[in-house]
Design an enzyme around this catalytic site. Sequence first.
Site, PDB file in Angstrom:
ATOM      1  N   HIS A 171       2.176  -1.626  -9.640  1.00  0.00           N
ATOM      2  CA  HIS A 171       3.468  -1.579  -8.959  1.00  0.00           C
ATOM      3  C   HIS A 171       3.337  -0.852  -7.618  1.00  0.00           C
ATOM      4  O   HIS A 171       3.805  -1.327  -6.582  1.00  0.00           O
ATOM      5  CB  HIS A 171       4.498  -0.883  -9.854  1.00  0.00           C
ATOM      6  CG  HIS A 171       5.841  -0.728  -9.239  1.00  0.00           C
ATOM      7  ND1 HIS A 171       6.875  -1.595  -9.496  1.00  0.00           N
ATOM      8  CD2 HIS A 171       6.324   0.183  -8.362  1.00  0.00           C
ATOM      9  CE1 HIS A 171       7.936  -1.216  -8.802  1.00  0.00           C
ATOM     10  NE2 HIS A 171       7.624  -0.129  -8.115  1.00  0.00           N
ATOM     11  N   GLU A 172       2.684   0.301  -7.641  1.00  0.00           N
ATOM     12  CA  GLU A 172       2.523   1.085  -6.406  1.00  0.00           C
ATOM     13  C   GLU A 172       1.593   0.387  -5.420  1.00  0.00           C
ATOM     14  O   GLU A 172       1.785   0.497  -4.204  1.00  0.00           O
ATOM     15  CB  GLU A 172       2.011   2.488  -6.726  1.00  0.00           C
ATOM     16  CG  GLU A 172       2.927   3.308  -7.622  1.00  0.00           C
ATOM     17  CD  GLU A 172       4.376   3.368  -7.168  1.00  0.00           C
ATOM     18  OE1 GLU A 172       4.626   3.382  -5.941  1.00  0.00           O
ATOM     19  OE2 GLU A 172       5.257   3.380  -8.034  1.00  0.00           O
ATOM     20  N   HIS A 206       3.612  -1.953  -3.283  1.00  0.00           N
ATOM     21  CA  HIS A 206       4.212  -1.235  -2.146  1.00  0.00           C
ATOM     22  C   HIS A 206       3.165  -1.030  -1.051  1.00  0.00           C
ATOM     23  O   HIS A 206       3.414  -1.281   0.127  1.00  0.00           O
ATOM     24  CB  HIS A 206       4.724   0.144  -2.584  1.00  0.00           C
ATOM     25  CG  HIS A 206       5.944   0.131  -3.429  1.00  0.00           C
ATOM     26  ND1 HIS A 206       7.167  -0.326  -3.003  1.00  0.00           N
ATOM     27  CD2 HIS A 206       6.148   0.565  -4.698  1.00  0.00           C
ATOM     28  CE1 HIS A 206       8.061  -0.186  -3.967  1.00  0.00           C
ATOM     29  NE2 HIS A 206       7.459   0.353  -5.010  1.00  0.00           N
TER      30      HIS A 206
END
Length: 148
Positions: A67-68, A71
Amino acid sequence: MNDMNLQQLVERLSQDHFNKPFFDEAIFNSRLRTTGGRYLPSERRIEINPKYFVELGEKELIGIIKHELCHYHLHIEGKGYRHGDLEFKALLQQTGSPRHCQMLPSARKSFYLYNCLQCGQLYKRKKRINIERYRCSRCKGRIDYANL
């Protein structure tokens, strides 16, 4: 697992799932309370909550890292890297990354369940109540601990 192992895991996941290298820093941050991890665009650093690895294991940790990384890679490419951006949502789906992380077992609040002995009304409370002092709001009957 320490910061060096985390760094290697992030680099490996970045190469495997995104086919792009991860050049910056990934560390554990034990001060994180309400989130599994965060990406700091100004410092280009990923911080991970170590409690998620301890309580939920490596599978949940990998989901948070992916998920990170979504980003991270979108930010580097100059695309929309925030949660509401369509490019971010599309990359989450492409890589099989979770939108949100699970709640920590240690953060789940317990509650007390009471019921009326006459009408059966259920009451869910965060704090204990004195069953000798309080009555049912519906029929004024006695309240007791629920046996579920």
